[in-house]
Design a protein around this motif. Structure first.
Motif, PDB file in Angstrom:
ATOM      1  N   SER A 225      27.117  40.376  44.570  1.00 52.79           N
ATOM      2  CA  SER A 225      27.519  39.899  43.240  1.00 52.79           C
ATOM      3  C   SER A 225      28.454  40.866  42.530  1.00 52.79           C
ATOM      4  O   SER A 225      29.110  40.506  41.552  1.00 52.79           O
ATOM      5  CB  SER A 225      26.273  39.660  42.377  1.00 52.79           C
ATOM      6  N   ASN A 226      28.527  42.127  43.023  1.00 51.34           N
ATOM      7  CA  ASN A 226      29.372  43.138  42.372  1.00 51.34           C
ATOM      8  C   ASN A 226      30.763  43.221  42.987  1.00 51.34           C
ATOM      9  O   ASN A 226      31.596  43.971  42.492  1.00 51.34           O
ATOM     10  CB  ASN A 226      28.692  44.513  42.471  1.00 51.34           C
ATOM     11  N   ARG A 227      30.997  42.477  44.044  1.00 48.67           N
ATOM     12  CA  ARG A 227      32.289  42.575  44.731  1.00 48.67           C
ATOM     13  C   ARG A 227      33.340  41.731  44.009  1.00 48.67           C
ATOM     14  O   ARG A 227      33.064  40.640  43.525  1.00 48.67           O
ATOM     15  CB  ARG A 227      32.137  42.135  46.185  1.00 48.67           C
ATOM     16  N   GLN A 228      34.573  42.250  43.975  1.00 48.13           N
ATOM     17  CA  GLN A 228      35.675  41.546  43.322  1.00 48.13           C
ATOM     18  C   GLN A 228      36.879  41.507  44.253  1.00 48.13           C
ATOM     19  O   GLN A 228      37.153  42.478  44.964  1.00 48.13           O
ATOM     20  CB  GLN A 228      36.072  42.240  42.015  1.00 48.13           C
ATOM     21  N   LEU A 229      37.587  40.387  44.230  1.00 52.40           N
ATOM     22  CA  LEU A 229      38.834  40.253  44.982  1.00 52.40           C
ATOM     23  C   LEU A 229      39.976  40.704  44.084  1.00 52.40           C
ATOM     24  O   LEU A 229      40.247  40.104  43.046  1.00 52.40           O
ATOM     25  CB  LEU A 229      39.035  38.791  45.420  1.00 52.40           C
ATOM     26  N   LEU A 230      40.654  41.782  44.486  1.00 56.00           N
ATOM     27  CA  LEU A 230      41.702  42.375  43.654  1.00 56.00           C
ATOM     28  C   LEU A 230      43.096  41.840  43.986  1.00 56.00           C
ATOM     29  O   LEU A 230      43.921  41.659  43.102  1.00 56.00           O
ATOM     30  CB  LEU A 230      41.699  43.902  43.828  1.00 56.00           C
ATOM     31  N   HIS A 231      43.345  41.609  45.278  1.00 55.68           N
ATOM     32  CA  HIS A 231      44.695  41.178  45.690  1.00 55.68           C
ATOM     33  C   HIS A 231      44.593  40.528  47.063  1.00 55.68           C
ATOM     34  O   HIS A 231      43.713  40.876  47.862  1.00 55.68           O
ATOM     35  CB  HIS A 231      45.634  42.391  45.740  1.00 55.68           C
ATOM     36  N   GLU A 232      45.463  39.574  47.337  1.00 60.34           N
ATOM     37  CA  GLU A 232      45.495  38.924  48.641  1.00 60.34           C
ATOM     38  C   GLU A 232      46.896  38.397  48.899  1.00 60.34           C
ATOM     39  O   GLU A 232      47.638  38.112  47.963  1.00 60.34           O
ATOM     40  CB  GLU A 232      44.451  37.803  48.738  1.00 60.34           C
TER      41      GLU A 232
END
Length: 386
Positions: A225-232
């Motif tokens: 739940s703490n993970r975030q997608l920053l760029h792709e």
């Protein structure tokens, strides 16, 4: 009132069509949530609010007392119904985007939006309106507080205003969490984790023993739940014998390199039970998902504290015939290199963006872990003094 009539056009038309065996598979709650209840509660609040003003004007001796109405609604179900709606809003937008791919639903939308009562507004503008309304309630309460002359009333209004503002802050956190959860739920469907022996032919295991490793599900990596997608985005990977199109996902704790695959079967289409495409994805990833594509993991995730980023100098760019290239190096805990990836971007701007995003993510990750270490050693120090 305009919003209520606008709502009736869409909801009542859809109910009529469903009663006549059209669009019966469209989920009314999935599209509108509790919007009907919310508008009824809001209408009741506005009616009672203006009744106090009307009574005050009609009978000049009566006092202008809003406390009973404010207490009834703001400590009652006004904020609660707004919260329920806001928590479903993102899902409703996803669902709407999926439904709009269908010809029959598109005809329904066009017919409703052409109604003169809609005043050239569209359904997404209707769905977002309650969110704007909710954020204006503290301003309304603040204006009432300014114009109140009774000290007890001012204290009560201020207390209600603070509770509404706290409710908004709590709601914002819940909405962000829910948006992130839905994004990662879709990523779990798109990203495919092949077993080790398929990913790297150097590793071999007898078929009868492969079940031992299958219990360790790689898909769970994305469930934090703490993970975030920053760029792709898409880059090319230069291997020894070929140039491979790859798709990179930069998270706040690791980098994932995948290979894209497009399927002929469209994602979504007439099957509205599937999760609609997340609008926060890049247009390229949205297109891949709609085409039923997938991203197969090429190598193990690269933790940001094990990642080294290197630029390719102009001399090697010329000699090797590389353009907009940079290198990502994967090190183990003993600072030994266990993986090197020579990547090329479509343009110099894209390359600089990727390098900047990775450098920032690595820096933030390092700073976050330094803070955790400091807190841990402070706790040990305090414990030793007890």
């Amino acid at each position: 009132m305009a919003l209520l009539s606008f709502l009736k056009i869409f909801v009542n038309t859809l109910k009529y069509l469903q009663n006549n065996e059209f669009l019966v598979d469209v989920d009314l709650w999935g599209l509108f949530a509790n919007l009907e209840e919310l508008n009824q509660v809001s209408l009741s609040f506005v009616t009672d609010f203006f009744k106090i003003i009307k009574d005050h004007v009609t009978a000049s001796e009566s006092s202008l007392d809003f406390i009973s109405v404010l207490t009834k609604y703001f400590q009652g179900n006004l904020c609660q119904t707004h919260q329920i709606y806001c928590l479903h809003y993102t899902s409703a937008i996803f669902y709407l985007e999926n439904l709009r791919q269908r010809e029959d639903f598109g005809i329904y939308l066009k017919w409703c939006e052409q109604n003169e009562q809609c005043k050239r507004l569209h359904l997404p503008e209707l769905l977002v309106a309650p969110l704007h309304r909710l954020t204006r309630y503290p301003l309304l309460l603040n204006n009432i507080w300014k114009r109140s002359t009774d000290a007890a009333q001012k204290a009560t209004i201020l207390s209600i205003k603070e509770k509404v503002e706290k409710s908004l802050r709590d709601l914002e956190g819940k909405v962000k969490w829910l948006d992130n959860f839905q994004k990662f739920r879709q990523l779990q469907e798109v990203i495919i984790w092949p077993p080790l022996w398929d990913r790297d032919k150097k590793f071999s295991l007898p078929e009868c023993l492969k079940h031992i490793l299958r219990e360790n599900m790689s898909e769970n990596i994305l469930s934090s739940s703490n993970r975030q997608l920053l760029h792709e985005g898409r880059l090319t990977l230069a291997e020894s014998t070929r140039i491979l199109d790859v798709y990179l996902f930069l998270f706040n704790d690791f980098l994932l390199i995948t290979k894209t695959k497009r399927n002929k079967k469209k994602y979504g289409g007439s099957d509205i039970g599937l999760i609609p495409v997340c609008p926060s994805f890049s247009p390229e990833l949205q297109s891949l998902v709609k085409d039923g594509g997938s991203c197969t993991v090429l190598d193990q995730p690269i933790p940001l504290d094990r990642l080294t980023l290197k630029n390719i100098d102009p001399f090697h760019v010329t000699v090797l015939g590389l353009q907009n290239a940079f290198v990502i190096q994967h090190e183990n805990r003993y600072q030994q290199c266990i993986g090197v990836f020579l990547l090329q971007a479509q343009t110099e701007t894209v390359k600089k963006t990727w390098m900047s995003e990775i450098e920032t993510a690595v820096s933030n990750y390092a700073n976050g872990h330094e803070t955790q270490k400091s807190s841990f050693f402070c706790l040990l120090s305090e414990s030793s003094e007890i």
